[in-house]
Design a protein around this motif. Structure first.
Motif, PDB file in Angstrom:
ATOM      1  N   ALA A 168     -27.581 -31.049   1.985  1.00 36.81           N
ATOM      2  CA  ALA A 168     -26.796 -30.508   1.166  1.00 36.81           C
ATOM      3  C   ALA A 168     -25.332 -31.342   0.476  1.00 36.81           C
ATOM      4  O   ALA A 168     -25.343 -31.884   0.079  1.00 36.81           O
ATOM      5  N   PRO A 169     -24.331 -31.863   1.553  1.00 38.27           N
ATOM      6  CA  PRO A 169     -22.753 -31.790   1.605  1.00 38.27           C
ATOM      7  C   PRO A 169     -23.060 -33.901   1.072  1.00 38.27           C
ATOM      8  O   PRO A 169     -22.469 -34.227   0.235  1.00 38.27           O
ATOM      9  N   SER A 170     -24.095 -34.200   1.142  1.00 36.98           N
ATOM     10  CA  SER A 170     -24.787 -35.141   1.279  1.00 36.98           C
ATOM     11  C   SER A 170     -25.025 -35.825   0.440  1.00 36.98           C
ATOM     12  O   SER A 170     -24.735 -36.365  -1.033  1.00 36.98           O
ATOM     13  N   VAL A 171     -25.997 -34.813   0.424  1.00 42.27           N
ATOM     14  CA  VAL A 171     -26.294 -35.130  -1.592  1.00 42.27           C
ATOM     15  C   VAL A 171     -25.293 -34.830  -2.775  1.00 42.27           C
ATOM     16  O   VAL A 171     -25.459 -35.568  -3.550  1.00 42.27           O
ATOM     17  N   ALA A 172     -23.793 -34.136  -2.640  1.00 37.14           N
ATOM     18  CA  ALA A 172     -23.755 -33.716  -3.249  1.00 37.14           C
ATOM     19  C   ALA A 172     -22.262 -34.753  -3.657  1.00 37.14           C
ATOM     20  O   ALA A 172     -22.050 -35.142  -4.495  1.00 37.14           O
ATOM     21  N   VAL A 173     -22.423 -35.475  -2.350  1.00 38.82           N
ATOM     22  CA  VAL A 173     -21.479 -36.500  -1.848  1.00 38.82           C
ATOM     23  C   VAL A 173     -22.123 -37.897  -2.838  1.00 38.82           C
ATOM     24  O   VAL A 173     -20.898 -38.394  -3.760  1.00 38.82           O
ATOM     25  N   ALA A 174     -22.802 -37.732  -3.019  1.00 42.35           N
ATOM     26  CA  ALA A 174     -23.142 -39.037  -3.527  1.00 42.35           C
ATOM     27  C   ALA A 174     -24.023 -38.768  -5.267  1.00 42.35           C
ATOM     28  O   ALA A 174     -24.235 -39.536  -5.341  1.00 42.35           O
ATOM     29  N   TYR A 175     -23.897 -37.606  -5.469  1.00 42.11           N
ATOM     30  CA  TYR A 175     -23.769 -36.972  -6.571  1.00 42.11           C
ATOM     31  C   TYR A 175     -22.580 -37.357  -7.821  1.00 42.11           C
ATOM     32  O   TYR A 175     -22.346 -38.413  -8.393  1.00 42.11           O
ATOM     33  N   LEU A 176     -21.534 -37.465  -6.863  1.00 38.70           N
ATOM     34  CA  LEU A 176     -20.011 -37.342  -7.493  1.00 38.70           C
ATOM     35  C   LEU A 176     -19.742 -39.141  -7.446  1.00 38.70           C
ATOM     36  O   LEU A 176     -19.623 -39.026  -8.062  1.00 38.70           O
ATOM     37  N   MET A 177     -20.787 -39.368  -6.256  1.00 36.24           N
ATOM     38  CA  MET A 177     -20.137 -41.125  -6.194  1.00 36.24           C
ATOM     39  C   MET A 177     -21.012 -41.799  -6.999  1.00 36.24           C
ATOM     40  O   MET A 177     -20.190 -43.037  -8.377  1.00 36.24           O
ATOM     41  N   TYR A 178     -22.532 -41.464  -7.513  1.00 30.25           N
ATOM     42  CA  TYR A 178     -23.034 -41.914  -8.926  1.00 30.25           C
ATOM     43  C   TYR A 178     -22.453 -41.581 -10.419  1.00 30.25           C
ATOM     44  O   TYR A 178     -22.642 -42.634 -10.951  1.00 30.25           O
ATOM     45  N   SER A 179     -22.387 -40.114 -10.303  1.00 34.67           N
ATOM     46  CA  SER A 179     -21.995 -39.783 -11.748  1.00 34.67           C
ATOM     47  C   SER A 179     -20.881 -39.728 -12.512  1.00 34.67           C
ATOM     48  O   SER A 179     -20.245 -39.814 -12.855  1.00 34.67           O
ATOM     49  N   GLU A 180     -19.580 -40.281 -10.730  1.00 35.96           N
ATOM     50  CA  GLU A 180     -18.435 -40.071 -11.183  1.00 35.96           C
ATOM     51  C   GLU A 180     -17.596 -41.409 -10.890  1.00 35.96           C
ATOM     52  O   GLU A 180     -16.456 -41.530 -11.253  1.00 35.96           O
ATOM     53  N   ARG A 181     -18.419 -42.313 -10.415  1.00 36.86           N
ATOM     54  CA  ARG A 181     -18.246 -43.326 -10.210  1.00 36.86           C
ATOM     55  C   ARG A 181     -17.531 -43.665  -8.615  1.00 36.86           C
ATOM     56  O   ARG A 181     -16.017 -44.106  -8.802  1.00 36.86           O
ATOM     57  N   ARG A 182     -17.412 -42.813  -8.222  1.00 33.82           N
ATOM     58  CA  ARG A 182     -16.900 -42.849  -6.821  1.00 33.82           C
ATOM     59  C   ARG A 182     -16.766 -43.420  -6.118  1.00 33.82           C
ATOM     60  O   ARG A 182     -17.851 -43.401  -5.434  1.00 33.82           O
ATOM     61  N   ASP A 183     -15.827 -43.498  -4.586  1.00 34.16           N
ATOM     62  CA  ASP A 183     -16.237 -44.579  -3.386  1.00 34.16           C
ATOM     63  C   ASP A 183     -16.347 -43.529  -2.656  1.00 34.16           C
ATOM     64  O   ASP A 183     -15.743 -42.100  -3.004  1.00 34.16           O
ATOM     65  N   VAL A 184     -16.732 -43.004  -1.490  1.00 36.52           N
ATOM     66  CA  VAL A 184     -17.669 -42.598  -0.210  1.00 36.52           C
ATOM     67  C   VAL A 184     -16.476 -41.613  -0.042  1.00 36.52           C
ATOM     68  O   VAL A 184     -16.582 -39.974  -0.104  1.00 36.52           O
ATOM     69  N   GLU A 185     -14.770 -42.081   0.282  1.00 35.24           N
ATOM     70  CA  GLU A 185     -13.916 -41.630   0.449  1.00 35.24           C
ATOM     71  C   GLU A 185     -13.754 -40.364  -0.189  1.00 35.24           C
ATOM     72  O   GLU A 185     -13.226 -39.709  -0.152  1.00 35.24           O
ATOM     73  N   ASP A 186     -13.049 -41.353  -1.578  1.00 28.07           N
ATOM     74  CA  ASP A 186     -12.953 -39.963  -2.762  1.00 28.07           C
ATOM     75  C   ASP A 186     -13.878 -38.845  -3.166  1.00 28.07           C
ATOM     76  O   ASP A 186     -12.971 -37.986  -3.327  1.00 28.07           O
ATOM     77  N   ALA A 187     -15.244 -39.302  -3.463  1.00 26.57           N
ATOM     78  CA  ALA A 187     -16.256 -38.416  -3.278  1.00 26.57           C
ATOM     79  C   ALA A 187     -15.794 -36.928  -2.139  1.00 26.57           C
ATOM     80  O   ALA A 187     -15.871 -35.874  -2.375  1.00 26.57           O
ATOM     81  N   ILE A 188     -15.621 -36.670  -0.718  1.00 15.46           N
ATOM     82  CA  ILE A 188     -15.562 -35.986  -0.093  1.00 15.46           C
ATOM     83  C   ILE A 188     -14.044 -35.489  -0.325  1.00 15.46           C
ATOM     84  O   ILE A 188     -14.120 -34.110   0.011  1.00 15.46           O
ATOM     85  N   LYS A 189     -13.251 -36.098  -0.341  1.00 15.47           N
ATOM     86  CA  LYS A 189     -12.351 -35.689  -0.684  1.00 15.47           C
ATOM     87  C   LYS A 189     -12.430 -34.541  -1.752  1.00 15.47           C
ATOM     88  O   LYS A 189     -11.761 -33.575  -2.125  1.00 15.47           O
ATOM     89  N   SER A 190     -13.071 -34.480  -3.388  1.00 18.63           N
ATOM     90  CA  SER A 190     -13.420 -34.477  -3.988  1.00 18.63           C
ATOM     91  C   SER A 190     -13.983 -33.093  -3.788  1.00 18.63           C
ATOM     92  O   SER A 190     -14.003 -31.604  -3.910  1.00 18.63           O
TER      93      SER A 190
END
Length: 79
Positions: A12-34
């Motif tokens: 689930a955390p991986s899916v949530a990170v991928a969603y933030l990357m896609y929807s908010e155009r974040r990089d991996v590290e920024d999505a994890i921090k968010s």
């Protein structure tokens, strides 16, 4: 199954990170921090398996390559 096992093995955390990357155009590290900022205080936060982290980095590469390709199709002047 212990709660600790569930934290380390959940996708689930991986899916949530991928969603933030896609929807908010974040990089991996920024999505994890968010995502970590959204957990309650005292929670261990996002724990990704190394294989999942590698997959997210590959997704990031593909995501930004596609975005650059789309920008190139717009032509001069952005339209």
């Amino acid at each position: 199954m212990s709660a600790q096992y569930m934290v380390y093995e959940s996708r689930a955390p991986s899916v949530a990170v991928a969603y933030l990357m896609y929807s908010e155009r974040r990089d991996v590290e920024d999505a994890i921090k968010s995502l970590n900022r959204r957990y309650p205080r005292g929670h261990p936060g996002v724990r990704l398996k190394p294989a999942d982290t590698e997959s997210l980095r590959e997704f990031e590469t593909q995501l930004y390559a596609a975005a650059r390709a789309d920008e190139g199709r717009e032509g001069p002047g952005g339209a």
